[in-house]
Design an enzyme around this catalytic site. Structure first.
Site, mmCIF file in Angstrom:
data_model
loop_
_atom_site.group_PDB
_atom_site.id
_atom_site.type_symbol
_atom_site.label_atom_id
_atom_site.label_comp_id
_atom_site.label_asym_id
_atom_site.label_seq_id
_atom_site.Cartn_x
_atom_site.Cartn_y
_atom_site.Cartn_z
ATOM 1 N N GLN A 1 0.847 -1.196 0.000
ATOM 2 C CA GLN A 1 0.000 0.000 0.000
ATOM 3 C C GLN A 1 0.882 1.246 0.000
ATOM 4 O OE1 GLN A 1 -2.134 1.458 3.633
ATOM 5 N NE2 GLN A 1 -3.763 0.193 2.795
ATOM 6 N N GLY A 2 0.907 1.956 -1.116
ATOM 7 C CA GLY A 2 1.768 3.144 -1.227
ATOM 8 C C GLY A 2 0.983 4.411 -0.991
ATOM 9 N N SER B 1 1.486 6.590 2.410
ATOM 10 C CA SER B 1 2.234 7.588 3.195
ATOM 11 C C SER B 1 3.480 8.070 2.467
ATOM 12 C CB SER B 1 2.668 6.983 4.536
ATOM 13 O OG SER B 1 1.572 6.446 5.201
ATOM 14 N N SER C 1 4.843 -1.089 3.731
ATOM 15 C CA SER C 1 5.102 -2.401 4.344
ATOM 16 C C SER C 1 5.127 -3.498 3.286
ATOM 17 C CB SER C 1 4.022 -2.736 5.373
ATOM 18 O OG SER C 1 4.089 -1.818 6.415
ATOM 19 N N GLU D 1 -9.255 -2.333 6.368
ATOM 20 C CA GLU D 1 -8.005 -2.948 6.845
ATOM 21 C C GLU D 1 -8.266 -3.734 8.118
ATOM 22 O OE1 GLU D 1 -4.795 0.294 5.520
ATOM 23 O OE2 GLU D 1 -4.248 -0.851 7.280
ATOM 24 N N SER E 1 -2.391 6.956 13.467
ATOM 25 C CA SER E 1 -1.858 7.012 14.842
ATOM 26 C C SER E 1 -2.985 7.097 15.877
ATOM 27 C CB SER E 1 -0.934 8.225 14.999
ATOM 28 O OG SER E 1 -1.721 9.392 15.028
#
Ligand SMILES: Cc1cc2nc3c(=O)[nH]c(=O)nc-3n(C[C@H](O)[C@H](O)[C@H](O)COP(=O)(O)OP(=O)(O)OC[C@H]3O[C@@H](n4cnc5c(N)ncnc54)[C@H](O)[C@@H]3O)c2cc1C
Length: 375
Positions: free
Chosen positions: A122-123, A125, A157, A240, A359
């Site tokens: 998953q690109g 951030s 990741s 997710e 976050s």
């Protein structure tokens, strides 16, 4: 909702349990080499797929079995109970493709995603765009029947093992920031894609920096309409989490029993401070379980996941981090040495749980909005 299994679910659970006992790769959790661990994960995905356990809730026409999400929750729970390797998370990329993809994209991308033949990352951030994802700067410029992408992604990741990426890039810098982003399905093997693994404090390189230099993507690989990237990203993030959390609870309990054994071996079980912390850990696990069951019952009744996933994310991060902290308290300096050394790695691995996927502070902002609190 009655959380007990129906007769069909009970039968499924029993045959699954027998299958897992036969098929969990022996010694998988002792593998130290990262590449070997990645190969094991890929083979595990294939084994699960061939046995019909991947994408059970997906529509039949896209390779699923059109079963209720309960079956995926049972798979997650049983796999967690038997300490199986991580289950592949195909749900969120799959959801993005079958909600926003063209028929051609669904036929092309969904079967290899399910079978594990194509691994995805998953690109989203970037170095200056994490919590404030909408300010991302990677640019996709239209050039005939291709987009040309330039920019840098951060914290991708599994980027070093992925074949494909769900990429967000800005296609229109002249409109408000949420509206100028588009999503793309891109091969990680395209010329101009450079992947640099980042070694974390745990010693693992589970995430990467990815550089995109003049990478050409056919227009046919844009997912959804131009400017629809933000909506696609939000759908992806909502999916997710979900029934997979049940698997987390099973493995959490497994770890909690190990922590309790550690305390017993060190003669600390009678210490009031330790007993209090262990009891709190049991309570956290149970609160999380009940929260997951509630969300699962909403999912089964057909409700799309929404911002309430933020509550589960906060509970999960708190439970995992407190438990690993407790293991450190029990081990003291022993966590640095010998056989107990693996606990230090798990402790470090637990630290970013309150960062990735949004976050803890951002989850609190979402909950505050949901509750209508003043801004
Ligand atoms: C191990 C790991 C794996 C990851 N995997 C992926 C992946 O596969 N793909 C991907 O795209 N990304 C991934 N990420 C990135 C992750 O989503 C971001 O790290 C996260 O969203 C935070 O963004 P940031 O790191 O830029 O921190 P920042 O956004 O700079 O935040 C820094 C601090 O400020 C706080 N803060 C920021 N804005 C606010 C606000 N409005 N209100 C209150 N507090 C605020 C944050 O909570 C945080 O404490 C991963 C990250 C990690 C650590």
């Amino acid at each position: 909702m009655d959380y007990r299994d129906t007769p069909e679910e009970a039968e499924f659970r029993a045959s699954l349990r027998a299958w897992l006992a036969e098929n969990i790769p022996a010694g998988w959790d002792k593998i130290e080499d990262r590449d070997e661990a990645a190969r094991m994960q890929r083979a595990w995905h294939r084994t699960l797929y061939e046995a019909g356990y991947i994408g059970m809730s997906w529509p039949k026409e896209y390779g699923g079995r059109s079963l209720s999400p309960m079956y995926e929750a049972i798979l997650n729970e049983e796999a967690g109970n038997l300490n199986a390797p991580r289950l592949p998370s195909v749900g969120y990329i799959g959801r993005a493709v079958f909600t926003y993809g063209s028929e051609e994209q669904k036929k092309r991308f969904l079967p290899p995603l399910l079978s594990g033949e194509a691994q995805w990352c998953q690109g989203f951030s970037e170095p200056e765009a994490g919590s404030d994802l909408a300010s991302l700067r990677t640019l996709a410029r239209l050039d005939g029947d291709h987009y040309v992408v330039n920019g840098q992604k951060m914290w991708t990741s599994g980027g070093q093992y992925a074949d494909w990426c769900l990429l967000l890039a800005r296609t229109d810098p002249d409109v408000p920031k949420h509206k100028g982003i588009s999503a793309f399905l891109v091969s990680m093997r395209e010329p101009g894609v450079t992947v640099r693994p980042i070694v974390l404090a745990s010693g693992e390189a589970e995430t990467c920096e990815v550089f995109w230099d003049d990478v050409r993507i056919p227009v046919a690989q844009r997912l959804g309409a131009p400017g629809e990237g933000w909506r696609i990203a939000m759908t992806t993030v909502a999916y997710e989490r979900g029934p997979a959390d049940i698997g987390f609870i099973a493995s959490y309990r497994h770890t909690l029993r190990r922590v309790e054994r550690l305390a017993a071996e060190r003669g600390l079980l009678e210490r009031p401070e330790t007993r209090k912390k262990l009891a709190a850990a049991y309570v956290r696990g149970e609160v999380l379980r009940l929260n997951c069951m509630e969300q699962l019952s909403l999912r089964v009744s057909g409700r799309e996941p929404g911002p309430e996933g933020s509550v589960a994310k906060l509970l999960w991060a708190d439970a995992e981090q407190s438990l690993q902290h407790l293991a450190m308290d029990i081990l003291g300096a022993d966590c640095m040495t010998g056989a107990a050394g693996e606990w230090l790695g798990s402790y470090f691995t637990s630290r970013p749980v309150s960062v990735y996927g949004g976050s803890a502070q951002i989850q609190k902002n979402i909950i505050a909005r949901m509750l209508g609190l003043p801004r």
